[in-house]
Design an enzyme around this catalytic site. Structure first.
Site, mmCIF file in Angstrom:
data_model
loop_
_atom_site.group_PDB
_atom_site.id
_atom_site.type_symbol
_atom_site.label_atom_id
_atom_site.label_comp_id
_atom_site.label_asym_id
_atom_site.label_seq_id
_atom_site.Cartn_x
_atom_site.Cartn_y
_atom_site.Cartn_z
ATOM 1 N N SER A 115 0.803 -1.224 0.000
ATOM 2 C CA SER A 115 0.000 0.000 0.000
ATOM 3 C C SER A 115 0.838 1.278 0.000
ATOM 4 C CB SER A 115 -0.958 -0.036 1.182
ATOM 5 O OG SER A 115 -1.861 1.017 1.099
ATOM 6 N N HIS A 116 0.684 2.082 1.043
ATOM 7 C CA HIS A 116 1.353 3.389 1.087
ATOM 8 C C HIS A 116 2.798 3.287 1.578
ATOM 9 C CE1 HIS A 116 -0.324 2.384 4.927
ATOM 10 N NE2 HIS A 116 0.592 3.153 5.489
ATOM 11 N N ASP A 281 -3.119 6.304 -3.215
ATOM 12 C CA ASP A 281 -1.918 5.726 -2.608
ATOM 13 C C ASP A 281 -1.311 4.627 -3.471
ATOM 14 O OD1 ASP A 281 -3.855 3.767 -2.202
ATOM 15 O OD2 ASP A 281 -2.988 3.105 -0.307
ATOM 16 N N ASP A 283 -1.500 1.393 -3.726
ATOM 17 C CA ASP A 283 -2.331 0.350 -4.331
ATOM 18 C C ASP A 283 -3.718 0.840 -4.726
ATOM 19 O OD1 ASP A 283 -2.980 0.626 -1.624
ATOM 20 O OD2 ASP A 283 -3.697 -1.433 -1.471
ATOM 21 N N ASP A 285 -6.262 2.303 -3.088
ATOM 22 C CA ASP A 285 -7.487 2.220 -2.284
ATOM 23 C C ASP A 285 -7.713 3.434 -1.393
ATOM 24 O OD1 ASP A 285 -5.437 1.547 -0.580
ATOM 25 O OD2 ASP A 285 -6.303 -0.351 0.109
ATOM 26 N N ARG A 286 -6.696 4.278 -1.247
ATOM 27 C CA ARG A 286 -6.889 5.487 -0.436
ATOM 28 C C ARG A 286 -7.128 6.692 -1.333
ATOM 29 N NH1 ARG A 286 -2.887 5.498 4.769
ATOM 30 N NH2 ARG A 286 -3.150 3.301 5.285
ATOM 31 N N LYS A 380 -11.674 -0.567 0.110
ATOM 32 C CA LYS A 380 -11.786 0.865 -0.046
ATOM 33 C C LYS A 380 -11.309 1.215 -1.440
ATOM 34 C CE LYS A 380 -7.558 1.780 2.690
ATOM 35 N NZ LYS A 380 -7.168 0.498 3.322
HETATM 36 C C1 VG1 Z 1 -3.528 1.574 8.403
HETATM 37 C C2 VG1 Z 1 -4.753 2.430 8.611
HETATM 38 C C3 VG1 Z 1 -6.016 1.607 8.435
HETATM 39 C C4 VG1 Z 1 -5.990 0.943 7.056
HETATM 40 C C5 VG1 Z 1 -4.714 0.150 6.900
HETATM 41 C C6 VG1 Z 1 -4.572 -0.442 5.506
HETATM 42 O O1 VG1 Z 1 -3.481 0.550 9.377
HETATM 43 O O2 VG1 Z 1 -4.739 3.020 9.885
HETATM 44 O O3 VG1 Z 1 -7.141 2.431 8.575
HETATM 45 O O4 VG1 Z 1 -7.099 0.096 6.900
HETATM 46 O O5 VG1 Z 1 -3.580 0.980 7.117
HETATM 47 O O6 VG1 Z 1 -4.666 0.542 4.540
HETATM 48 P P1 VG1 Z 1 -2.558 0.648 10.693
HETATM 49 O O7 VG1 Z 1 -2.725 -0.669 11.395
HETATM 50 O O8 VG1 Z 1 -1.176 0.935 10.237
HETATM 51 O O9 VG1 Z 1 -3.101 1.798 11.483
HETATM 52 V V1 VG1 Z 1 -3.729 0.412 3.153
HETATM 53 O O10 VG1 Z 1 -4.223 1.576 2.025
HETATM 54 O O11 VG1 Z 1 -2.213 0.565 3.805
HETATM 55 O O12 VG1 Z 1 -3.965 -1.164 2.647
HETATM 56 CO CO CO Z 2 -3.657 1.253 0.227
#
Ligand code: VG1
Ligand code: CO
Length: 547
Positions: A115-116, A281, A283, A285-286, A380
């Site tokens: 992801s990010h 982001d 992938d 989804d954000r 998302k």
């Molecule tokens: C973070 C965010 C959470 C989100 C997750 C995956 O998790 O707070 O809201 O669902 O990332 O998003 P954490 O455990 O680091 O707080 V993504 O776009 O990174 O798949």
């Molecule tokens: Co993501």
């Protein structure tokens, strides 16, 4: 022809426990011999009934995607899948993978993404399994995968050359068909069915409306170009940083005011001529939504989308309910109350929304971390949120910042911020959280920094559909006036611990809505430090990232 399965002896690796969203580790960890294979085999050992079924496979294009995909293809053939749908060049955004799983009634999907998190040889890699509903595997499933990784003794693959993923078409390996698909088409078609594309196209054609979409060198580039520029006719160049790079150009593909500062600056500069900005982001989804000199808080965004659902073709018939993760602000709760629909509060992570969406209990879901989505997929969805906003702007003919201010006037403002302390020594972070836990019972009724604590607990959730229970999902401290401070440790990091402190205060009086966020939250920030001992335990005097 009968397929020759090769069985390779292996031994467990410690720590292959999926976090908030799949297994995320440094690339160098994933590159160890048998590491990826062990985890993938543990997934295939946990599922059953995959023989003759279809698997979806793709990722955000980050470093190591290409190598991992070829390995997974050989293992999927050995596991008995009949077909794998792979995005061309190994690309599938997370929401697109969800759309493809659902459209083609696949058995499940593997998404390669962190992801990010940063990419490149020194960055992070990740792997996530999605179920037939298109959503992230449940905690029950990922717990079973983790158990399997701890007892694994062999993995299976077929001997086959690398498959050419650059061209659409079919290749056979073992007894399995590898079908390379257009990563964008199914997804773009789905989004087109939800929104008023004609109306959005007219908005984008107006000389006084200019939009910029920052793909952050990550996966949404091809999606945003196809949808915004090709289908909706936005001028070429609307999408910037639109080519997915394995290291995201050295950046951090997280759409927030810190990591997408350039976009925020551009929208703050009247000379840029920009009226609307958005970013996604790693992938896809954000999302981040930016108006003229105004960044929309993700929690507010969810509330605005819910309040304006009647303007959107797919949701005009009404919302069954809404859902938000516990640390997300209560702005959407106010909208739900006004609409007379239920609002569910779940632990952090999209996997908890799946059962509510499947059961038809919630239509829109969101998280404070820039994630919003609906029942159109089970993830998302960044571009979905951007199109939803564009559809609202097209109908209301009002800039995004005014839409939010009007929303506050009607519902009040839930002033909100998240403070992240990154790379803390894990033992210290655990000590801080444990310290809070042991003091929880004594907090209600006490006064800290002149504020009275009304309640304190460790959030636990019972899924209303399947009854599954998730505990220890974040420490909540509630004040008399409804203000909240929430503490939890990130479950997506790969180095040390990240402490997240979520701060929220409700301000009803429109005369005070313009107060800067951090100023309005200052008393709560003081309380958070005093209650948890952030400075004294971690030695950190201020957060690394404020969103
Ligand atoms: C973070 C965010 C959470 C989100 C997750 C995956 O998790 O707070 O809201 O669902 O990332 O998003 P954490 O455990 O680091 O707080 V993504 O776009 O990174 O798949
Ligand atoms: Co993501």
């Amino acid at each position: 022809m009968s397929m020759q399965v090769i069985r390779v002896p292996t031994e467990p690796f410690a720590g292959q426990k999926p976090g908030t969203s799949g297994l995320r580790k440094k690339v160098r960890v994933f590159r160890q011999e048998r590491y990826l294979e062990n985890f993938v085999q543990a997934i295939f050992d946990t599922v059953s009934g995959q023989q003759g079924q279809t698997l979806v496979l793709g990722g955000d294009g980050r470093y190591y995607n290409d190598v991992a995909i070829q390995t997974i293809l050989r293992m999927a053939a050995a596991a008995g899948f009949a077909r794998v749908l792979v995005g061309r060049d190994g690309i599938l955004s997370t929401p697109a993978a969800s759309a493809v799983i659902r459209k083609w009634r696949a058995f499940g999907g593997i998404i390669l993404s962190a992801s990010h998190n940063e990419g490149g040889p020194e960055g992070d890699f990740g792997i996530k399994y999605n179920l037939a509903n298109g959503g992230p595997a449940t905690e029950t499933f990922t717990d079973a995968v983790y158990r399997r990784t701890q007892e694994i003794s062999e993995y299976c693959l077929v001997d086959a050359p690398d498959v050419d993923l650059a061209r659409d078409g079919e290749t056979v390996i073992g007894d399995m068909v590898v079908q390379v698909i257009d990563p964008v088409a199914d997804y773009a078609g789905l989004l087109e069915s939800l929104f008023d594309f004609d109306r959005i196209a007219s908005l984008l054609a107006r000389p006084d409306f200019r939009m910029r979409f920052d793909a952050m060198h990550a996966v949404t580039g091809p999606y945003a170009r196809a949808i915004l520029e090709h289908r909706l006719g936005a001028p070429v160049g609307t999408v910037i940083h639109g080519i997915p790079l394995p290291d995201f150009n050295g950046g951090h593909p997280d759409p927030n005011p810190v990591h997408a500062a350039g976009l925020v600056q551009a929208l703050a500069d009247p000379g840029s001529g920009l009226s609307f900005g958005a970013a996604s982001d790693g992938d896809g989804d954000r999302n981040m939504i930016v108006g003229p000199n105004f960044v929309v808080s993700p929690s507010d965004s969810l509330a605005v989308l819910a309040a304006n659902h009647a303007l959107i073709p797919a949701y005009a018939g009404g919302l069954a309910g809404v859902a938000r993760s516990m640390p997300t602000s209560c702005a959407v709760d106010r909208v739900a109350a006004a609409l007379g629909i239920p609002c569910y509060e779940t632990p952090t992570g999209w996997k908890y929304f799946g059962s509510l969406l499947d059961a038809g209990m919630a239509t829109l879901c969101g998280e404070e971390s820039s994630g919003t989505g609906s029942n159109h997929v089970r993830e998302k969805d960044g571009l979905w949120a951007v199109l939803y906003w564009l559809n609202i702007l097209a109908v209301r003919n009002t800039p995004a910042d005014e839409i939010v201010r009007e929303h506050w006037q009607r519902f009040g403002r839930n002033v909100y911020s998240r403070h992240d302390y990154e790379g803390i020594d894990s033992a210290l972070a655990d000590r801080l959280i444990e310290g809070l836990r042991t003091r929880l019972a004594g907090l209600p009724g006490s006064e800290v920094c002149g504020q009275r604590i009304a309640g304190a607990d460790d959030f636990a959730y019972t899924d209303p559909v399947d009854g599954s229970r998730s505990e220890r999902q974040g420490i909540r401290i509630l004040l008399d006036d409804g203000s909240r401070v929430v503490f939890r440790l990130s479950g997506t990091g790969t180095e040390g611990a990240t402490l997240r402190v979520y701060l929220e205060r409700f301000v009803a009086d429109p005369g005070r809505h313009a107060v800067p966020t951090q100023e309005a939250l200052a008393p709560l920030i003081g309380l958070a430090d005093a209650v948890a001992g952030i400075g004294s335990i971690t030695g950190r005097l201020r957060p690394d990232v404020i969103t």
